[in-house]
Design an enzyme around this catalytic site. Structure first.
Site: not given
Length: 368
Positions: A60, A104-105, A141, A159, A221, A230
């Site tokens: 995650e 990254g990050y 989250y 999310d 769909c 929907c």
């Protein structure tokens, strides 16, 4: 609600509609998930036992701001080196950052390391979302995802994929980021969806549906188990919902990277502050030219900031920031023979261990 059946903002009838719709929609999505779920390395079989908390947590964090396909090889390498929370807790931060290279990050990696040490000292994983959220780097989250997937608690998970499915299913022409009321409405819907048996699978199924079928530009769909229910499909609004997110204008940041090489060793600095904090990097100076010249002169007194061989330009993007760096090879003077404070000379042979971020590798690639 408007005459088209599309909601421009939350209303009192939204929860009532969701309470009526979700118990019928949930089984259909779970059946679809058990047939079509991707065999991801951090995921237990959808019909089997619960996921491993450690693998769930690591995946995650890696998946934040990163595509699934890019995460898979990084996750496999990480698990070979740090197979459990104890192995991660015992590792040096420099090694953790090196194994995070390419994702990254890097604050995510440092937070993982700190959280692993906290879990190891406690001797047990947190179970509830509230307890997970108390650890470094874990927000609402992520805490809900771990508590749901690994411990099967009925925690909400919201999310981008879930937001998109809920927006189209219920005809919501607003986003969680539009305001407090809008955010609370989406989280309330996610909480309702997690009710009932197997909340972990139900949450993961809705996320997977958004990733594989209810995609942003070209939703499939004809393959969707929610197609008959929907609201967006019934009115031909699939590509209009959810509404486009307001994007920040990109910020261009100029800078200079200095390269000094002496007797097979390269001058590197240990970065502090918010940009590349904790990484060894070439000396970097960012911002307005006059300020950069002043900082360079202060750190390298015998060097003319405008001197040095221009090696090229490096461009590097992080979120909405674009860094445009001149790379200059500087002569070694009295101030650089002994590394200035916060810097050290690194043998070139050690560079595979040192280049823990993509910007430093870009600079090195135009230097050699």
């Amino acid at each position: 609600m408007t005459r088209t059946g599309i909601r421009a903002r939350p209303d009192a009838a939204l929860r009532v509609e969701a309470e009526r719709l979700f118990p019928r929609a949930r089984p259909a999505v779970l059946r679809w998930f058990r047939k079509h779920a991707r065999p991801l390395p951090w995921r237990a079989a959808p019909t089997g036992g619960r996921r491993d908390p450690y693998a769930t947590w690591i995946s995650e964090i890696m998946l934040q701001q990163t595509q699934v396909a890019a995460v898979i090889p990084h996750f496999k390498r990480w698990m070979r080196r740090f197979p459990d929370v104890g192995a991660l807790a015992r590792a040096l931060e420099s090694e953790v950052l090196r194994h995070w290279t390419g994702l990254g990050y890097y604050a995510r990696a440092r937070n993982l390391h700190q959280a692993a040490r906290a879990i190891a000292s406690r001797g047990a994983y947190p179970a509830t979302a509230v307890d997970w959220q108390a650890l470094p780097g874990i927000g609402k989250y992520t805490a809900g995802a771990i508590a749901s997937f690994a411990f099967n608690f009925p925690e909400p998970v919201l999310d981008g994929n879930v937001t998109r499915v809920l927006s189209r299913l219920l005809g919501l022409c607003f986003l969680p980021g539009d305001g407090r009321e809008e955010s609370e409405a989406y989280w309330d819907l996610a909480r309702l969806w997690a009710r009932g048996r197997n909340p972990g699978d139900a949450n993961e199924a809705l996320m997977e549906l958004g990733a594989l079928v209810c995609s942003p530009a070209t939703p499939h769909c004809e393959e969707c188990p929610l197609a008959l229910r929907c609201r967006a499909k019934a009115r031909g609004w699939q590509t209009l919902l959810p509404p486009a997110k307001r994007r920040s204008l990109p910020e261009n940041i100029a800078g200079v990277a200095l390269v000094a090489i002496r007797r097979g060793r390269v001058l590197m600095e240990l970065r502090a502050g918010s940009f590349l904090a904790g990484h060894l990097s070439f000396p970097l100076f960012l911002g307005e030219k006059r300020r950069m010249r002043k900082e360079m002169t202060a750190r390298f007194p015998d060097m003319d900031p405008g001197s040095g061989e221009m090696l090229g330009e490096v461009r590097h993007a992080i979120m909405h920031r674009r860094y445009i760096l001149e790379v200059r090879r500087i002569p070694v003077g009295a101030s650089t023979r002994d590394a200035p404070t916060g810097m050290r000379w690194i043998p070139r042979k050690e560079f595979p261990e040192v280049l823990t971020n993509s910007l430093t590798r870009k600079i090195w690639n135009i230097t050699v």
